[in-house]
Design a protein around this motif. Structure first.
Motif, PDB file in Angstrom:
ATOM      1  N   THR A  70       0.800  -1.233   0.000  1.00 13.45           N
ATOM      2  CA  THR A  70       0.000   0.000   0.000  1.00 13.45           C
ATOM      3  C   THR A  70       0.830   1.279   0.000  1.00 13.45           C
ATOM      4  N   GLY A  71       2.104   1.182   0.337  1.00 17.74           N
ATOM      5  CA  GLY A  71       2.944   2.371   0.367  1.00 17.74           C
ATOM      6  C   GLY A  71       3.007   3.056   1.706  1.00 17.74           C
ATOM      7  N   GLU A  72       2.331   2.478   2.705  1.00 17.48           N
ATOM      8  CA  GLU A  72       2.366   3.093   4.038  1.00 17.48           C
ATOM      9  C   GLU A  72       2.310   2.004   5.106  1.00 17.48           C
ATOM     10  N   LEU A  73       2.864   2.310   6.274  1.00 16.10           N
ATOM     11  CA  LEU A  73       2.784   1.371   7.387  1.00 16.10           C
ATOM     12  C   LEU A  73       1.374   1.389   7.959  1.00 16.10           C
ATOM     13  N   PRO A  74       0.882   0.259   8.443  1.00 14.70           N
ATOM     14  CA  PRO A  74      -0.488   0.220   8.959  1.00 14.70           C
ATOM     15  C   PRO A  74      -0.591   0.841  10.350  1.00 14.70           C
ATOM     16  N   ASP A  75      -1.779   1.379  10.671  1.00 11.98           N
ATOM     17  CA  ASP A  75      -2.024   1.766  12.049  1.00 11.98           C
ATOM     18  C   ASP A  75      -2.274   0.491  12.858  1.00 11.98           C
ATOM     19  N   LYS A  76      -2.452   0.622  14.162  1.00 12.83           N
ATOM     20  CA  LYS A  76      -2.557  -0.565  15.017  1.00 12.83           C
ATOM     21  C   LYS A  76      -3.737  -1.469  14.644  1.00 12.83           C
ATOM     22  N   LEU A  81      -5.438  -6.650  12.251  1.00 12.22           N
ATOM     23  CA  LEU A  81      -6.327  -7.385  11.355  1.00 12.22           C
ATOM     24  C   LEU A  81      -5.530  -8.186  10.334  1.00 12.22           C
ATOM     25  N   LEU A  82      -4.486  -7.584   9.761  1.00 11.44           N
ATOM     26  CA  LEU A  82      -3.663  -8.299   8.783  1.00 11.44           C
ATOM     27  C   LEU A  82      -2.934  -9.467   9.441  1.00 11.44           C
ATOM     28  N   GLU A  83      -2.408  -9.238  10.648  1.00 11.77           N
ATOM     29  CA  GLU A  83      -1.689 -10.298  11.362  1.00 11.77           C
ATOM     30  C   GLU A  83      -2.608 -11.495  11.619  1.00 11.77           C
ATOM     31  N   ARG A  84      -3.838 -11.236  12.057  1.00 14.31           N
ATOM     32  CA  ARG A  84      -4.778 -12.325  12.306  1.00 14.31           C
ATOM     33  C   ARG A  84      -5.182 -13.030  11.012  1.00 14.31           C
ATOM     34  N   THR A  85      -5.294 -12.258   9.947  1.00 14.71           N
ATOM     35  CA  THR A  85      -5.658 -12.855   8.661  1.00 14.71           C
ATOM     36  C   THR A  85      -4.559 -13.781   8.162  1.00 14.71           C
ATOM     37  N   LEU A  86      -3.308 -13.350   8.278  1.00 14.20           N
ATOM     38  CA  LEU A  86      -2.181 -14.198   7.876  1.00 14.20           C
ATOM     39  C   LEU A  86      -2.182 -15.506   8.665  1.00 14.20           C
ATOM     40  N   CYS A  87      -2.509 -15.416   9.949  1.00  8.28           N
ATOM     41  CA  CYS A  87      -2.556 -16.607  10.793  1.00  8.28           C
ATOM     42  C   CYS A  87      -3.750 -17.486  10.426  1.00  8.28           C
ATOM     43  N   VAL A 196     -11.311  -7.788  16.095  1.00 14.43           N
ATOM     44  CA  VAL A 196     -10.332  -6.690  16.056  1.00 14.43           C
ATOM     45  C   VAL A 196     -11.083  -5.365  16.007  1.00 14.43           C
ATOM     46  N   GLU A 197     -10.789  -4.468  16.930  1.00 13.21           N
ATOM     47  CA  GLU A 197     -11.454  -3.171  16.961  1.00 13.21           C
ATOM     48  C   GLU A 197     -11.045  -2.339  15.758  1.00 13.21           C
ATOM     49  N   GLY A 198     -12.028  -1.755  15.106  1.00 13.49           N
ATOM     50  CA  GLY A 198     -11.754  -0.930  13.941  1.00 13.49           C
ATOM     51  C   GLY A 198     -13.006  -0.708  13.133  1.00 13.49           C
ATOM     52  N   ASP A 199     -12.921   0.185  12.163  1.00  7.81           N
ATOM     53  CA  ASP A 199     -14.053   0.488  11.294  1.00  7.81           C
ATOM     54  C   ASP A 199     -13.962  -0.396  10.060  1.00  7.81           C
ATOM     55  N   TRP A 200     -14.516  -1.608  10.169  1.00  7.75           N
ATOM     56  CA  TRP A 200     -14.420  -2.589   9.087  1.00  7.75           C
ATOM     57  C   TRP A 200     -15.742  -2.628   8.322  1.00  7.75           C
ATOM     58  N   LYS A 201     -15.917  -1.694   7.437  1.00  7.81           N
ATOM     59  CA  LYS A 201     -17.181  -1.530   6.715  1.00  7.81           C
ATOM     60  C   LYS A 201     -17.564  -2.773   5.921  1.00  7.81           C
ATOM     61  N   HIS A 202     -16.610  -3.328   5.176  1.00  7.70           N
ATOM     62  CA  HIS A 202     -16.909  -4.477   4.318  1.00  7.70           C
ATOM     63  C   HIS A 202     -17.100  -5.752   5.133  1.00  7.70           C
ATOM     64  N   LEU A 203     -16.265  -5.942   6.146  1.00 11.14           N
ATOM     65  CA  LEU A 203     -16.418  -7.124   6.999  1.00 11.14           C
ATOM     66  C   LEU A 203     -17.763  -7.114   7.717  1.00 11.14           C
ATOM     67  N   GLN A 204     -18.155  -5.965   8.251  1.00 11.39           N
ATOM     68  CA  GLN A 204     -19.414  -5.881   8.979  1.00 11.39           C
ATOM     69  C   GLN A 204     -20.601  -6.073   8.042  1.00 11.39           C
ATOM     70  N   TRP A 205     -20.532  -5.456   6.858  1.00 10.28           N
ATOM     71  CA  TRP A 205     -21.630  -5.641   5.892  1.00 10.28           C
ATOM     72  C   TRP A 205     -21.723  -7.100   5.484  1.00 10.28           C
ATOM     73  N   ALA A 206     -20.580  -7.731   5.234  1.00 12.53           N
ATOM     74  CA  ALA A 206     -20.570  -9.133   4.827  1.00 12.53           C
ATOM     75  C   ALA A 206     -21.139 -10.032   5.923  1.00 12.53           C
ATOM     76  N   CYS A 232      -9.419  -7.625   2.444  1.00 10.34           N
ATOM     77  CA  CYS A 232      -8.659  -6.857   1.447  1.00 10.34           C
ATOM     78  C   CYS A 232      -9.312  -5.504   1.183  1.00 10.34           C
ATOM     79  N   CYS A 233     -10.636  -5.495   1.114  1.00  7.03           N
ATOM     80  CA  CYS A 233     -11.348  -4.233   0.882  1.00  7.03           C
ATOM     81  C   CYS A 233     -11.140  -3.270   2.047  1.00  7.03           C
ATOM     82  N   ASP A 234     -11.254  -3.771   3.272  1.00  3.36           N
ATOM     83  CA  ASP A 234     -11.116  -2.908   4.443  1.00  3.36           C
ATOM     84  C   ASP A 234      -9.677  -2.459   4.682  1.00  3.36           C
ATOM     85  N   LEU A 235      -8.713  -3.232   4.214  1.00  8.21           N
ATOM     86  CA  LEU A 235      -7.313  -2.858   4.371  1.00  8.21           C
ATOM     87  C   LEU A 235      -6.777  -2.062   3.183  1.00  8.21           C
TER      88      LEU A 235
END
Length: 280
Positions: A70-76, A81-87, A196-206, A232-235
């Motif tokens: 993405t060109g930037e480091l992720p916020d917490k 979320l990415l770490e849990r997804t990889l696992c 994971v706390e966060g504004d996950w629009k696509h995950l919540q809609w899904a 992927c959409c939320d990240l």
């Protein structure tokens, strides 16, 4: 009489145009200063502006991966979320087509360097693979702002008209069932990611869409490809990179299962009996 294909080929006018090629490879991802002793060796390397050594010392693999995509480091929240997804997708089990392909390659004494690519090639297919993932991303992006009940009604009506469901695998762009039933492990994965706390629009809609879909047809739920697509959409992972990331996430399981029985006789795997063959 000449073959029509041959005539058409001869009728094509071939033209060449002069093209100016770049003098050197350019990239916005990797920056470096040439070594003072050798201009072909880089030093003082940076990835999207971040010092390479600092990333090695201070960042996790998932943070660096996100930076490169993405060109930037992720916020917490995004990092977690990415770490849990990889696992969650590191090992999807031996029932998966790609895992079985890697296992078969290992038992068949394929070159060690071919076991992982064979599994990844199968994962690049449609069913339970990158094809379903791409369709799920398109589906979510086009429906995420639509009312849930309206989306369920429209999708089920469209599916009924086109008769796309089957007895063995019914997949509606990341939602449906496998072998006539929903995937309970997929539901567990989704629950872990939504924790994971966060504004996950696509995950919540899904999640809401899946629940409504299941109410309308209790054989339907969301599938792993749909979950990964929502992540992927939320990240903000670009769609063109999602398939490669999907393959990368599965790599540990492909490696582990691929080499688990390496060197064993082929009888370590099941084989279809003669009674199960039909000769017409």
């Amino acid at each position: 009489m000449k073959n029509s294909d041959e005539s058409e080929r001869k009728a094509i006018k071939v033209e060449f145009r002069e093209q100016a090629y770049a003098e050197k490879v350019s990239t916005r991802i990797w920056q470096e200063q040439a070594s003072e002793s050798n201009p072909y060796i880089g030093q003082d390397v940076r990835i999207h502006g971040y010092n390479y050594k600092d990333l090695i010392m201070k960042s996790s693999f998932s943070d660096t991966l996100y930076l490169m995509l993405t060109g930037e480091l992720p916020d917490k929240p995004r990092a977690k979320l990415l770490e849990r997804t990889l696992c969650a997708f590191a090992n999807v089990g031996p029932r998966n087509n790609a895992v079985r392909a890697a296992t078969t390659a290992g038992v068949s004494r394929a070159f060690d360097t071919h076991v992982l690519p064979i599994g990844m090639l199968v994962l690049g297919g449609k069913h339970e693979g990158c094809g379903d993932l791409a369709a799920a991303i398109s589906f979510l992006n086009s429906h995420v702002d639509i009312d849930i009940s309206e989306a369920v009604t429209t999708c089920l009506d469209t599916l009924a008209m086109e008769e796309k469901s089957s007895a063995t695998a019914s997949v509606l762009a990341g939602f449906g069932n496998y072998y006539g039933s929903h995937d309970p492990l997929a539901a567990d994965i989704a629950e872990c990611l939504l924790d994971v706390e966060g504004d996950w629009k696509h995950l919540q809609w899904a999640k809401n869409f899946s629940a409504a879909l299941n109410t309308a047809n209790n054989e339907w739920h969301w599938l792993r490809e749909g979950i990964f697509a929502a992540v992927c959409c939320d990240l903000n992972i670009p769609k063109v990179m999602a398939a490669a990331l999907y393959q990368l996430c599965h790599a540990p399981g492909l490696i582990a299962h691929g080499f688990e029985h390496a060197g064993s006789p082929t009888t370590v795997l099941p084989f279809v009996s003669d009674d199960d063959y039909e000769i017409n």
